[in-house]
Design a protein around this motif. Structure first.
Motif, PDB file in Angstrom:
ATOM      1  N   VAL A   6       4.707  61.511   1.729  1.00 10.76           N
ATOM      2  CA  VAL A   6       4.150  61.196   3.041  1.00 10.76           C
ATOM      3  C   VAL A   6       5.174  61.567   4.106  1.00 10.76           C
ATOM      4  N   VAL A   7       4.738  62.367   5.073  1.00  9.20           N
ATOM      5  CA  VAL A   7       5.564  62.767   6.209  1.00  9.20           C
ATOM      6  C   VAL A   7       5.006  62.043   7.420  1.00  9.20           C
ATOM      7  N   THR A   8       5.808  61.216   8.067  1.00  3.50           N
ATOM      8  CA  THR A   8       5.269  60.307   9.079  1.00  3.50           C
ATOM      9  C   THR A   8       4.923  60.971  10.401  1.00  3.50           C
ATOM     10  N   ARG A   9       5.397  62.196  10.596  1.00  2.00           N
ATOM     11  CA  ARG A   9       5.066  62.939  11.803  1.00  2.00           C
ATOM     12  C   ARG A   9       5.290  64.416  11.529  1.00  2.00           C
ATOM     13  N   ALA A  10       4.644  65.284  12.290  1.00  2.00           N
ATOM     14  CA  ALA A  10       4.705  66.721  12.030  1.00  2.00           C
ATOM     15  C   ALA A  10       6.143  67.230  11.997  1.00  2.00           C
ATOM     16  N   VAL A  11       6.420  68.121  11.048  1.00  2.22           N
ATOM     17  CA  VAL A  11       7.722  68.766  10.924  1.00  2.22           C
ATOM     18  C   VAL A  11       7.500  70.266  10.846  1.00  2.22           C
ATOM     19  N   CYS A  28       1.069  62.656   8.542  1.00  2.00           N
ATOM     20  CA  CYS A  28       0.310  61.766   9.422  1.00  2.00           C
ATOM     21  C   CYS A  28      -0.092  62.523  10.685  1.00  2.00           C
ATOM     22  N   GLU A  29      -1.334  62.365  11.087  1.00  2.00           N
ATOM     23  CA  GLU A  29      -1.891  63.193  12.154  1.00  2.00           C
ATOM     24  C   GLU A  29      -1.556  62.711  13.551  1.00  2.00           C
ATOM     25  N   GLN A  30      -1.208  61.440  13.700  1.00  2.00           N
ATOM     26  CA  GLN A  30      -0.954  60.898  15.036  1.00  2.00           C
ATOM     27  C   GLN A  30       0.278  61.567  15.646  1.00  2.00           C
ATOM     28  N   ASP A  31       0.133  62.076  16.867  1.00  2.00           N
ATOM     29  CA  ASP A  31       1.273  62.708  17.542  1.00  2.00           C
ATOM     30  C   ASP A  31       2.020  61.644  18.354  1.00  2.00           C
ATOM     31  N   ARG A  32       2.499  60.638  17.644  1.00  2.00           N
ATOM     32  CA  ARG A  32       3.220  59.520  18.245  1.00  2.00           C
ATOM     33  C   ARG A  32       3.828  58.720  17.106  1.00  2.00           C
ATOM     34  N   PRO A  33       4.752  57.831  17.416  1.00  2.00           N
ATOM     35  CA  PRO A  33       5.255  56.947  16.365  1.00  2.00           C
ATOM     36  C   PRO A  33       4.137  56.072  15.803  1.00  2.00           C
TER      37      PRO A  33
END
Length: 321
Positions: A6-11, A28-33
């Motif tokens: 699981v990657v918690t935000r785009a890399v 994770c798709e959300q562009d925020r914490p």
């Protein structure tokens, strides 16, 4: 593959390619914490977690991931957002990304230093506001760096890189920290060790490069600021809570110190309102590692750490328990 990552935000994509070779990847798709609830839901069943500096990986997150969790890879050199004992106590490994962001962060620290001492942000704001101005010998005077003392709190990799850059500007180097650096490094940098109180009292610029721990939280408080020269400048590219922001705003407003340059803040993304009202502080939004090359290298190193652990090997940059 059975491994779930699981990657918690785009890399950056090069990091995702490395991760896909190691397991099934979910970004994770959300562009925020993520909120704490979202983070716990996202990591359920994960064998590997690629976490960002704003993700608090605590015992609840570890329990949510479940017994299969084997590695938490933090895309940052600092890991104060990770409850390391909770992760390692569950049998997983914690890793970080040191080294690859050293130069970028050191460049940013010097940029803040120059902006603060030469009033560059103030000058740009004047022009953008279309305020009248004209050249004269007393106009917007700043201060030079040659023969000034740079006091570095934490002479690790980034602190040493800042020292090398500062020496090119003709600055003298002093440092403090829990441990003295190797004599060869001290000799190369012509850096002298000082106790914290003496470094604060004698430095023209104080630059923070220490990790955030309970010992360093609010290390620079009202008393520390009062110990500095009225002409001194404070630079923080470490972690926001190392500085008491309210005390700093008061010190800058009252002339206790001359200026500050900040890349990090106590309650990111919020900034102490009192700081934003002042011309003698430069603030930028956590840009220390913000180059394409550096952020890509950080993500790739985190991905290699995950792949190594899930493949049964040793991570490149483990964090001790």
């Amino acid at each position: 593959m059975d491994e779930r990552i699981v990657v918690t935000r785009a890399v950056p994509e090069p990091a995702l390619e490395l991760l896909r070779a190691a397991g099934e990847v979910r970004v994770c798709e959300q562009d925020r914490p993520l909120t704490p609830d979202e983070l716990r839901a996202a990591v359920a069943g994960a064998h590997g977690i690629v976490a960002m500096v704003h993700d608090r990986i605590d015992a609840e997150v570890v329990r949510a991931a479940g017994p299969g969790l084997r590695v938490v890879a933090n895309v940052a050199v600092g890991y104060d957002n990770i409850d390391v004992p909770a992760v390692t106590g569950a049998g997983a490994v914690v890793t970080n990304t040191p080294g690859v962001l050293t130069d970028a962060t050191a460049d940013l620290a010097m940029g803040l230093l120059l902006m603060a001492t030469r009033r560059l942000g103030e000058g740009e704001r004047l022009l953008r506001a279309r305020q009248p101005w004209n050249f004269h010998l007393g106009f917007m005077l700043g201060t030079g760096l040659r023969d000034k003392t740079l006091g570095i709190v934490g002479l690790g990799g980034i602190g040493q890189a800042v020292a090398r850059r500062a020496r090119a500007f003709g600055m003298r180097i002093a440092y403090t920290g829990r441990n003295r650096v190797d004599e060869r490094i001290a000799a190369e940098l012509d850096a002298r060790y000082l106790p914290m109180d003496e470094l604060l009292r004698t430095s023209d610029v104080v630059s923070l490069h220490c990790p955030l721990t309970e010992r360093t939280r609010h290390l620079v408080d009202a008393a520390a600021l009062a110990a500095m020269k009225p002409s001194a400048v404070l630079i923080n590219t470490a972690r926001g809570p190392v500085v008491d922001e309210r005390a700093l705003a008061t010190a800058l407003r009252e002339g206790t110190i001359a200026a500050a340059g900040l890349d990090v803040f106590e309650n990111e993304p919020e900034v102490e309102p009192g700081l934003l009202e002042l011309d003698n502080v430069v603030v930028v939004p956590h840009l220390g590692s913000a180059t394409t090359e550096t952020r890509t290298a950080m993500a790739e190193l985190a991905a290699r750490n995950v792949a190594a652990v899930l493949g049964g090997g040793e991570p490149v940059t483990p964090v001790g328990g």
